[in-house]
Design an enzyme around this catalytic site. Sequence first.
Site, mmCIF file in Angstrom:
data_model
loop_
_atom_site.group_PDB
_atom_site.id
_atom_site.type_symbol
_atom_site.label_atom_id
_atom_site.label_comp_id
_atom_site.label_asym_id
_atom_site.label_seq_id
_atom_site.Cartn_x
_atom_site.Cartn_y
_atom_site.Cartn_z
ATOM 1 N N ALA A 65 -3.976 22.302 -6.028
ATOM 2 C CA ALA A 65 -5.174 22.482 -5.033
ATOM 3 C C ALA A 65 -4.486 22.142 -3.547
ATOM 4 O O ALA A 65 -3.556 21.790 -3.291
ATOM 5 C CB ALA A 65 -6.029 21.388 -5.175
ATOM 6 N N GLY A 109 -3.757 21.304 -9.838
ATOM 7 C CA GLY A 109 -4.819 22.302 -9.928
ATOM 8 C C GLY A 109 -3.978 23.642 -10.582
ATOM 9 O O GLY A 109 -4.634 24.410 -11.423
ATOM 10 N N GLU A 112 -3.349 22.906 -14.243
ATOM 11 C CA GLU A 112 -4.863 23.180 -14.975
ATOM 12 C C GLU A 112 -5.321 24.524 -15.076
ATOM 13 O O GLU A 112 -5.801 24.715 -15.874
ATOM 14 C CB GLU A 112 -5.629 22.355 -13.959
ATOM 15 N N GLU A 132 -1.139 14.399 -8.918
ATOM 16 C CA GLU A 132 -2.170 13.944 -8.037
ATOM 17 C C GLU A 132 -1.934 12.327 -7.532
ATOM 18 O O GLU A 132 -2.516 11.966 -6.628
ATOM 19 C CB GLU A 132 -3.525 14.132 -8.643
HETATM 20 N N1 DAK Z 1 -1.477 22.465 -0.714
HETATM 21 C C1 DAK Z 1 -1.180 23.083 0.513
HETATM 22 N N2 DAK Z 1 -0.064 23.474 1.040
HETATM 23 C C2 DAK Z 1 0.893 23.460 -0.125
HETATM 24 C C3 DAK Z 1 0.903 22.724 -1.445
HETATM 25 C C4 DAK Z 1 -0.121 22.327 -1.665
HETATM 26 N N3 DAK Z 1 -0.866 22.070 -2.879
HETATM 27 N N4 DAK Z 1 2.073 23.155 -2.048
HETATM 28 C C5 DAK Z 1 2.806 23.498 -0.884
HETATM 29 N N5 DAK Z 1 2.318 23.620 0.180
HETATM 30 C C6 DAK Z 1 2.950 24.467 1.504
HETATM 31 C C7 DAK Z 1 3.793 23.229 2.221
HETATM 32 O O1 DAK Z 1 2.898 22.495 2.863
HETATM 33 C C8 DAK Z 1 4.563 24.332 2.873
HETATM 34 O O2 DAK Z 1 3.875 24.785 3.996
HETATM 35 P P1 DAK Z 1 4.619 24.863 5.497
HETATM 36 O O3 DAK Z 1 5.004 23.294 5.972
HETATM 37 O O4 DAK Z 1 5.813 25.851 5.211
HETATM 38 O O5 DAK Z 1 3.547 25.477 6.416
HETATM 39 C C9 DAK Z 1 4.830 25.650 1.770
HETATM 40 O O6 DAK Z 1 3.680 25.331 0.988
HETATM 41 C C10 DAK Z 1 6.195 25.390 1.049
HETATM 42 O O7 DAK Z 1 6.416 24.154 0.596
HETATM 43 P P2 DAK Z 1 7.386 23.074 0.629
HETATM 44 O O8 DAK Z 1 8.141 23.082 1.913
HETATM 45 O O9 DAK Z 1 7.114 21.790 0.282
HETATM 46 O O10 DAK Z 1 8.399 23.517 -0.346
HETATM 47 P P3 DAK Z 1 9.586 22.884 -1.432
HETATM 48 O O11 DAK Z 1 10.200 23.860 -1.988
HETATM 49 O O12 DAK Z 1 10.366 22.126 -0.298
HETATM 50 O O13 DAK Z 1 8.508 21.803 -2.293
HETATM 51 C C11 DAK Z 1 6.997 21.317 -3.887
HETATM 52 C C12 DAK Z 1 7.774 22.439 -3.201
HETATM 53 C C13 DAK Z 1 5.865 22.335 -4.910
HETATM 54 C C14 DAK Z 1 7.362 20.534 -4.925
HETATM 55 C C15 DAK Z 1 6.124 20.826 -2.735
HETATM 56 O O14 DAK Z 1 5.428 21.702 -1.848
HETATM 57 C C16 DAK Z 1 4.856 19.832 -3.362
HETATM 58 O O15 DAK Z 1 5.191 18.650 -3.706
HETATM 59 N N6 DAK Z 1 3.606 20.430 -3.004
HETATM 60 C C17 DAK Z 1 2.396 19.596 -3.520
HETATM 61 C C18 DAK Z 1 2.223 19.436 -5.040
HETATM 62 C C19 DAK Z 1 1.181 18.647 -5.316
HETATM 63 O O16 DAK Z 1 0.982 17.472 -5.097
HETATM 64 N N7 DAK Z 1 0.439 19.219 -6.010
HETATM 65 C C20 DAK Z 1 -1.098 18.741 -6.385
HETATM 66 C C21 DAK Z 1 -2.116 18.889 -5.421
HETATM 67 S S1 DAK Z 1 -3.576 17.934 -5.665
HETATM 68 C C22 DAK Z 1 -10.624 18.591 -8.164
HETATM 69 C C23 DAK Z 1 -10.219 19.748 -8.360
HETATM 70 C C24 DAK Z 1 -8.552 20.009 -8.225
HETATM 71 C C25 DAK Z 1 -8.034 19.069 -7.978
HETATM 72 C C26 DAK Z 1 -8.317 17.776 -7.711
HETATM 73 C C27 DAK Z 1 -9.751 17.533 -7.760
HETATM 74 N N8 DAK Z 1 -12.330 18.401 -8.395
HETATM 75 C C28 DAK Z 1 -12.970 19.750 -8.837
HETATM 76 C C29 DAK Z 1 -12.707 17.197 -8.121
HETATM 77 C C30 DAK Z 1 -6.445 19.227 -7.973
HETATM 78 C C31 DAK Z 1 -5.668 18.359 -7.156
HETATM 79 C C32 DAK Z 1 -4.512 19.022 -6.761
HETATM 80 O O17 DAK Z 1 -3.892 19.792 -7.207
#
Ligand code: DAK
Length: 258
Positions: A65, A109, A112, A132
């Site tokens: 997400a 997400g 998921e 998360e």
């Molecule tokens: N959201 C927003 N931007 C993201 C992102 C994300 N999830 N993942 C990556 N980006 C963006 C980065 O901020 C970066 O943007 P700039 O800084 O260039 O503007 C760009 O994409 C490239 O990412 P990185 O520079 O970080 O790239 P790397 O290759 O170094 O790293 C990575 C890749 C995938 C390991 C890293 O980006 C990362 O850890 N990303 C976050 C992964 C994460 O934590 N995902 C889970 C998110 S929480 C719900 C429904 C759904 C959910 C919750 C509740 N309800 C209905 C209640 C879901 C929650 C989630 O998914």
Amino acid sequence: MGYETLNVETSNHVAVIRLDRPEALNAISSTLLGELAKALKAAQANDKVRCIVLTGSEKAFAAGADIREMSEKSFVDVFMGDLFGDEVDQFLRIRKPIIAAVAGYALGGGCELAMMCDIIIAADTAKFGQPEINLGVIAGIGGTQRLTRAVGKAKSMDMHLTGRFMDAAEAEKAGLVSRVVPAKKLMDEAMGAAGKIAEKSMVTVTAIKEAVNQSQEVGLSDGLLFEKRMFHALFNTEDRVEGMKAFVEKREPQFRDR
Ligand code: DAK
């Protein structure tokens, strides 16, 4: 229809929906999920479409997400707004088969979303995870339930509690994905599977999707009864008569979705 965050192309009875937010690794914003629900609904309504492939880029299926968007929200916003609720309901109402073709990151997400599809085919570059916990939240669109059903409690707990990623080989061994192929062959493999499904009777395909999905919802005896009744019901179809006749006559069946 033009979309801001997706590309949709339909050929040979297969709709390919490609998530397209490269600047954020296909992070799932409200716009993206809303457009995805719309594109799936359109594919469901289009008689030419018999199977759907959902994919992302080489680097990311979807990295979760959109954290930037979520970071602005309060409890009241997500609770009263039922964040992603309608879009997910619409996704789950799609009756045509959906294949997730996953390369690169499928996190949070994104993982998921892949698990809401019917089959996951992974490139050898795929990485699955539910990180998360690192953001102080938990999975929100089925991760604690679907991942646990797919890979068992021990591995699911490990993924959710440590936030570690699972590579494609581990995901295949654990039963999360059905096939792993070299990244360059991912779309060929997914389109091949989709093409095979598109040749079948849509009536039978729909019955299989419903029956297998029942196995995730109900106990064994209720699931077995559902399957048996569905089997009985299919004896009413022209495609069942044609399928069995074709076998006896040693020829390919000509299904007409009747
Ligand atoms: N959201 C927003 N931007 C993201 C992102 C994300 N999830 N993942 C990556 N980006 C963006 C980065 O901020 C970066 O943007 P700039 O800084 O260039 O503007 C760009 O994409 C490239 O990412 P990185 O520079 O970080 O790239 P790397 O290759 O170094 O790293 C990575 C890749 C995938 C390991 C890293 O980006 C990362 O850890 N990303 C976050 C992964 C994460 O934590 N995902 C889970 C998110 S929480 C719900 C429904 C759904 C959910 C919750 C509740 N309800 C209905 C209640 C879901 C929650 C989630 O998914």
